[in-house]
Design a protein around this motif. Sequence first.
Motif, PDB file in Angstrom:
ATOM      1  N   CYS A 136       0.568  -0.919   0.175  1.00 41.17           N
ATOM      2  CA  CYS A 136       0.460  -0.426   0.075  1.00 41.17           C
ATOM      3  C   CYS A 136       0.825   1.153   0.254  1.00 41.17           C
ATOM      4  O   CYS A 136       1.457   1.486   0.836  1.00 41.17           O
ATOM      5  N   LEU A 155      -2.395  -4.418  -0.812  1.00 40.66           N
ATOM      6  CA  LEU A 155      -3.407  -3.860  -1.641  1.00 40.66           C
ATOM      7  C   LEU A 155      -4.746  -5.077  -2.270  1.00 40.66           C
ATOM      8  O   LEU A 155      -4.108  -6.031  -2.192  1.00 40.66           O
ATOM      9  N   CYS A 215      -6.883   0.009  -0.734  1.00 41.99           N
ATOM     10  CA  CYS A 215      -6.904  -0.110   0.770  1.00 41.99           C
ATOM     11  C   CYS A 215      -7.563  -0.658   1.987  1.00 41.99           C
ATOM     12  O   CYS A 215      -8.655   0.641   1.702  1.00 41.99           O
ATOM     13  N   VAL A 252      -7.004   3.000  -4.701  1.00 40.92           N
ATOM     14  CA  VAL A 252      -6.308   3.214  -4.586  1.00 40.92           C
ATOM     15  C   VAL A 252      -5.735   4.096  -6.107  1.00 40.92           C
ATOM     16  O   VAL A 252      -5.471   4.915  -6.801  1.00 40.92           O
TER      17      VAL A 252
END
Length: 127
Positions: free
Chosen positions: A79, A90, A104, A111
């Motif tokens: 992440c 992630l 996330c 993201v």
Amino acid sequence: MESIGSLEQSLHTARALVLADLAASQVAAADVVSMVEDSVVQRRWWVEQWPEGAEFLAGLVAQDVQDALLERHGRWPLCPVCGSGDPHALEVEPELGPDPHWVCHQAGVKVAAVGSLGTAMGGTSPS
């Protein structure tokens, strides 16, 4: 023959998107690229059985590679959003759906779309 062409195009697109994310996170070594190829081979059979699932291929290949990397190398992709705490990976959402994104869950945010991790990680497009 038309549907075979569109299935192949979907597979090539999924491969390209996942490779872009691997390159953005600098883990696109030869053995990792082989993981992508293995996933594409398996997903080819899957999408031949269920052609309507072609729009799900990018997320599925990303998940396959993520699982294979976890077994051999560790979590991926890490992440880029959370600056503190333990590093965490992630996840792809939706698990089976169109328009897959890296998410996330700790921060509760999308993201990047699968294939666009480079932007989220502060990278730029290749010139």
